[in-house]
Design a protein around this motif. Structure first.
Motif, PDB file in Angstrom:
ATOM      1  N   SER A 119     -10.456   4.824  -2.717  1.00 32.17           N
ATOM      2  CA  SER A 119     -10.705   3.427  -2.335  1.00 32.17           C
ATOM      3  C   SER A 119     -11.409   2.670  -3.466  1.00 32.17           C
ATOM      4  O   SER A 119     -12.168   3.260  -4.235  1.00 32.17           O
ATOM      5  CB  SER A 119     -11.562   3.358  -1.074  1.00 32.17           C
ATOM      6  OG  SER A 119     -10.883   3.907   0.013  1.00 32.17           O
ATOM      7  N   LYS A 142       0.808  -1.232   0.000  1.00 34.10           N
ATOM      8  CA  LYS A 142       0.000   0.000   0.000  1.00 34.10           C
ATOM      9  C   LYS A 142       0.835   1.275   0.000  1.00 34.10           C
ATOM     10  O   LYS A 142       0.355   2.340  -0.350  1.00 34.10           O
ATOM     11  CB  LYS A 142      -0.868   0.038   1.279  1.00 34.10           C
ATOM     12  CG  LYS A 142      -2.302  -0.374   1.078  1.00 34.10           C
ATOM     13  CD  LYS A 142      -3.133  -0.057   2.303  1.00 34.10           C
ATOM     14  CE  LYS A 142      -3.630   1.364   2.357  1.00 34.10           C
ATOM     15  NZ  LYS A 142      -4.985   1.601   1.898  1.00 34.10           N
ATOM     16  N   GLU A 147     -16.093   3.851   3.240  1.00 32.76           N
ATOM     17  CA  GLU A 147     -15.566   3.077   4.349  1.00 32.76           C
ATOM     18  C   GLU A 147     -16.464   3.159   5.583  1.00 32.76           C
ATOM     19  O   GLU A 147     -17.233   4.109   5.750  1.00 32.76           O
ATOM     20  CB  GLU A 147     -14.151   3.571   4.718  1.00 32.76           C
ATOM     21  CG  GLU A 147     -13.135   3.518   3.596  1.00 32.76           C
ATOM     22  CD  GLU A 147     -13.208   4.721   2.669  1.00 32.76           C
ATOM     23  OE1 GLU A 147     -14.176   5.506   2.749  1.00 32.76           O
ATOM     24  OE2 GLU A 147     -12.287   4.874   1.854  1.00 32.76           O
ATOM     25  N   ASN A 176      -6.288   0.142  -1.755  1.00 33.39           N
ATOM     26  CA  ASN A 176      -5.783   1.192  -2.646  1.00 33.39           C
ATOM     27  C   ASN A 176      -4.417   1.635  -2.153  1.00 33.39           C
ATOM     28  O   ASN A 176      -4.092   1.420  -0.985  1.00 33.39           O
ATOM     29  CB  ASN A 176      -6.738   2.402  -2.606  1.00 33.39           C
ATOM     30  CG  ASN A 176      -6.971   2.891  -1.192  1.00 33.39           C
ATOM     31  OD1 ASN A 176      -7.752   2.302  -0.442  1.00 33.39           O
ATOM     32  ND2 ASN A 176      -6.274   3.941  -0.809  1.00 33.39           N
ATOM     33  N   SER A 218      -8.269  -0.540   3.259  1.00 31.38           N
ATOM     34  CA  SER A 218      -8.859  -0.457   1.928  1.00 31.38           C
ATOM     35  C   SER A 218      -7.778  -0.793   0.888  1.00 31.38           C
ATOM     36  O   SER A 218      -6.613  -0.463   1.068  1.00 31.38           O
ATOM     37  CB  SER A 218      -9.434   0.943   1.693  1.00 31.38           C
ATOM     38  OG  SER A 218      -8.458   1.929   1.976  1.00 31.38           O
TER      39      SER A 218
HETATM   40 MG    MG Z   1      -8.248   3.621   3.296  1.00 31.29          MG
END
Ligand code: MG
Ligand code: TXA
Length: 329
Positions: free
Chosen positions: A139, A44, A168, A133, A131
């Motif tokens: 996201s 990430k 989220e 991304n 998430s």
């Molecule tokens: Mg996030």
């Protein structure tokens, strides 16, 4: 795309797999495997002090992670789990601080998406999953978004279709006596207050504990400007006078025939808006437009989550700054 059986194997071997949840896709690893959790941070590009949510399959698993659980937690969990609500609780001594970003609290959630529940029940472990991304990006709400973001960098994706909620989870901090929302989401502050019959504390400006609390998070590539409904006409005219091509997401379009306005009608219902928000932001990044204008939804409780994400995705500079930025393109 992975079957549930394949993803169980990969996760048990220490792999990192993208999972569907009702909110957004997550990047999951067995939360008890430090090397696998470290890989999530690397993939990430996430700073080590930004804690992860641990996803669990049953309420009883809370004891594996949390300590000093307040009485209020149980009715709240019964009411809102499985679902888009994350609780912050005091962590117990066994929890590796790698997951909690060095903090003494832990974020826990039972998601409601059928496929991820099936996975969690079969695995019986907690799944650490932010998430799916890259840090600071929008996201993902479809398997394709995840593939576009990570491709072969991860050990596969479970296809759970488009996410139902689209933003989220709401984060509710129960780790101190001052109950408060750290991140708004589909479950609103008012819903929680109505259920508890008591007010939550209003959040004071503080150092960001949650990355979702940093400005310029969820940022699309095309500069995004939030406009109040009453200012839409005049702002549009101003940008058109500057010869800009404009993505416009608004309830109606003042000049639908104008070639420089790429208009998409925006939903008037907050749940529908949230569901398509991230997809729409990604879509706007694929057009030839210089900027994206979005009509700000009404300041009502049910729009809190959407307005929070829009405000963070929006640019915070003047028209002159924007002109000089665009002229350098
Ligand atoms: Mg996030
Ligand atoms: O809906 C969701 O919550 C999605 C899906 C995949 O479950 N997950 C998600 O994860 O949004 P992430 O990592 O993108 O955001 C998790 C948020 C971050 O803002 C993080 O700082 C916060 O939860 N968080 C995690 N542990 C925390 C803690 N101990 N104290 C305060 N905030 C915490």
């Amino acid at each position: 795309m992975l079957t549930i059986k394949e993803s169980i194997q990969r996760i048990q071997q220490g792999g990192v797999v993208a999972i569907p949840t009702e909110t957004v896709y997550g990047l999951a690893a067995d939360a008890s495997k430090p090397l696998a959790v470290k890989r999530i941070f690397t993939i990430k590009g996430r700073p080590a002090d930004h804690p992860l949510i641990v996803h669990i399959g049953t309420v009883a698993q809370v004891y594996d992670w949390a300590d000093e659980i307040p009485d209020l937690f149980w009715p709240l969990a019964e009411k809102f789990w499985p679902g888009p609500l994350t609780f912050i609780l005091k962590k117990n001594t066994q929890v590796n601080t790698l997951i909690t970003g060095g903090q003494d609290t832990i974020a826990l959630r039972i998601p409601s998406h059928k496929k991820v529940l099936q996975l969690l029940i079969a695995l019986k472990c907690g799944l650490a999953a932010p998430s799916a991304n890259r840090f600071g990006h929008v996201s993902p709400t479809t398997p394709q978004h995840v593939m576009d973001e990570f491709g072969d960098d991860i050990d596969g994706v479970i296809d759970g279709g488009a996410c139902e909620v689209g933003i989220e989870s709401t984060i509710l901090d129960l780790s101190t006596k001052q109950l408060r929302i750290l991140r708004p989401g589909q479950i609103s502050q008012q819903q929680i207050e109505d259920f508890l019959g008591l007010p939550l504390s209003t959040m004071k400006q503080q150092s960001p504990r949650a990355p979702g609390m940093l400005k310029a998070h969820y940022a699309p590539a095309t500069p995004l400007i939030l406009v109040q409904k009453s200012a839409l006409d005049s702002q549009l005219k101003e940008y058109l006078a500057d010869n800009l091509t404009i993505n416009l997401w608004s309830v109606s379009c003042p000049e639908p025939q104008h070639k420089a306005i790429l208009w998409q009608p925006s939903p008037t219902n907050s749940d529908e808006f949230a569901k398509v928000l991230y997809h729409q932001l990604r879509q706007f990044d694929t057009t030839s437009a210089d900027i994206t204008l979005i009509q700000c939804p009404p300041e009502l409780p049910e729009w809190q989550g959407v307005i929070d994400r829009l405000t963070r995705a929006a640019v915070h500079f003047s028209l002159d700054d924007l002109r000089s930025k665009l002229s350098r393109k």
